[in-house]
Design a protein around this motif. Structure first.
Motif, PDB file in Angstrom:
ATOM      1  N   PRO A  35       0.841  -1.199   0.000  1.00 14.51           N
ATOM      2  CA  PRO A  35       0.000   0.000   0.000  1.00 14.51           C
ATOM      3  C   PRO A  35       0.878   1.251   0.000  1.00 14.51           C
ATOM      4  O   PRO A  35       1.980   1.253   0.571  1.00 14.51           O
ATOM      5  N   VAL A  36       0.416   2.301  -0.639  1.00 11.83           N
ATOM      6  CA  VAL A  36       1.233   3.505  -0.798  1.00 11.83           C
ATOM      7  C   VAL A  36       1.719   4.036   0.546  1.00 11.83           C
ATOM      8  O   VAL A  36       2.868   4.486   0.675  1.00 11.83           O
ATOM      9  N   THR A  37       0.883   3.971   1.559  1.00 11.82           N
ATOM     10  CA  THR A  37       1.257   4.514   2.871  1.00 11.82           C
ATOM     11  C   THR A  37       2.372   3.721   3.553  1.00 11.82           C
ATOM     12  O   THR A  37       2.933   4.181   4.550  1.00 11.82           O
ATOM     13  N   GLU A  38       2.726   2.563   3.004  1.00 11.16           N
ATOM     14  CA  GLU A  38       3.778   1.738   3.590  1.00 11.16           C
ATOM     15  C   GLU A  38       5.082   1.782   2.784  1.00 11.16           C
ATOM     16  O   GLU A  38       5.976   0.960   2.995  1.00 11.16           O
ATOM     17  N   LEU A  39       5.211   2.759   1.911  1.00 12.20           N
ATOM     18  CA  LEU A  39       6.381   2.832   1.031  1.00 12.20           C
ATOM     19  C   LEU A  39       7.486   3.745   1.570  1.00 12.20           C
ATOM     20  O   LEU A  39       8.445   4.032   0.845  1.00 12.20           O
ATOM     21  N   GLU A  40       7.386   4.215   2.783  1.00 15.93           N
ATOM     22  CA  GLU A  40       8.395   5.111   3.354  1.00 15.93           C
ATOM     23  C   GLU A  40       9.801   4.543   3.161  1.00 15.93           C
ATOM     24  O   GLU A  40      10.094   3.400   3.510  1.00 15.93           O
ATOM     25  N   GLY A  41      10.692   5.376   2.551  1.00 19.39           N
ATOM     26  CA  GLY A  41      12.074   4.995   2.340  1.00 19.39           C
ATOM     27  C   GLY A  41      12.315   4.031   1.188  1.00 19.39           C
ATOM     28  O   GLY A  41      13.460   3.651   0.941  1.00 19.39           O
ATOM     29  N   ARG A  42      11.267   3.658   0.473  1.00 23.74           N
ATOM     30  CA  ARG A  42      11.403   2.689  -0.624  1.00 23.74           C
ATOM     31  C   ARG A  42      11.723   3.385  -1.944  1.00 23.74           C
ATOM     32  O   ARG A  42      11.637   4.598  -2.077  1.00 23.74           O
ATOM     33  N   ASN A  43      12.088   2.563  -2.934  1.00 22.83           N
ATOM     34  CA  ASN A  43      12.363   3.067  -4.276  1.00 22.83           C
ATOM     35  C   ASN A  43      11.090   3.082  -5.112  1.00 22.83           C
ATOM     36  O   ASN A  43      10.302   2.132  -5.085  1.00 22.83           O
ATOM     37  N   VAL A  44      10.915   4.155  -5.880  1.00 19.92           N
ATOM     38  CA  VAL A  44       9.767   4.300  -6.776  1.00 19.92           C
ATOM     39  C   VAL A  44      10.282   4.699  -8.158  1.00 19.92           C
ATOM     40  O   VAL A  44      11.094   5.621  -8.281  1.00 19.92           O
TER      41      VAL A  44
END
Length: 282
Positions: free
Chosen positions: A90-99
């Protein structure tokens, strides 16, 4: 006087505006140049196109260089189906991830960054890649795709049951702001507005007439879209039902809201004003 060159985004969303011209239903003394949005942006800004649809954010970045042609845009109120964010979480769980970002659409890239900043409040690392879902997701935890690439990728996700969350950015933008999203505008170079005013007026009117003719010939356009992409008929019918090609007061208001957030995120240097060809500049 040299023949004018007019840009044409090589996506389904431009078919209704250009169908009558491509089919010879209207005559136009100009050359049509097809390309992805970012390609046409570049050609226009380096002086190789006279009139073109341009990513709405590129207008804001170059508003002293161009004028908006009246009555034309590519916009949608809410769900749009061709501006999609695919993610492993989920978008809200992407903190610090690569996009990963598709290299083909400037307006949607800024839209995604604005939503991360002001709606989701999530900080991620961005990388621009070619618009191919498997390649993008091999590198990252989320991928932005636009245009026909997004629609085809979503069809794959559904048919192959790929384990991705799919977020329609137009829908999220409406939830966040209550506004529609304007993805593209038709523009002319400011320097041509006096030197070629008669020709610009003629082309502006022909594009508007072509738009009306195209919207009245949707069965033929839908058939062309199916042949071009292979997408199912219900998908294409639904898609064209969501797109608007007008440029009205709701579009103007929505653009200014979009530009305000882009400015707050540091993605444009100043809050843009809307300078429309044929209207007096305040």
């Amino acid at each position: 006087m040299s023949r004018l060159r007019i840009g044409q985004v090589d996506y389904l969303n431009c078919l209704p505006v250009y169908h009558a011209l491509e089919e010879g239903l209207l005559s136009l003394d100009a050359e049509l140049v097809k390309g992805a949005p970012t390609c046409l942006n570049k050609l226009f800004l380096q002086g190789d196109l006279d009139v073109t649809p341009i990513s709405s954010i590129e207008y804001a970045r170059n508003m002293d260089y161009c004028l908006i042609l009246p009555g034309l845009s590519i916009s949608a109120k809410g769900r749009v189906s061709n501006t999609l964010f695919f993610s492993k979480l989920p978008v809200t769980e992407l903190e610090g991830r690569n996009v990963s970002l598709a290299e083909t659409s400037a307006a949607s890239v800024v839209l995604l960054k604005v939503l991360f900043d002001h709606y989701y409040h999530v900080d991620v690392q961005f990388e621009t890649l070619s618009p191919e879902l498997d390649h993008m997701m091999a590198w990252s935890d989320g991928a932005l795709l636009t245009g026909d690439d997004a629609m085809l990728a979503y069809q794959r996700v559904k048919e192959e049951h790929l384990p991705y969350h799919v977020t329609d950015l137009g829908e999220v933008w409406q939830e966040f702001t209550g506004e529609k999203m304007v993805y593209a505008l038709w523009v002319v170079r400011s320097s041509d507005s006096n030197d070629r005013s008669d020709k610009i007026a003629k082309i502006s009117n022909i594009l508007l007439e072509s738009k009306i003719m195209g919207l009245n010939r949707m069965p033929a356009i839908i058939a062309q879209a199916r042949k071009q992409t292979g997408l199912p008929l219900p998908v294409i019918e639904d898609y064209f039902a969501t797109i608007s090609y007008d440029f009205d007061e709701s579009c103007r208001r929505a653009l200014l809201v979009y530009y305000d957030y882009a400015y707050k995120s540091g993605l444009i240097d100043e809050r843009a004003k809307l300078h429309v060809w044929g209207e007096s500049v305040e």
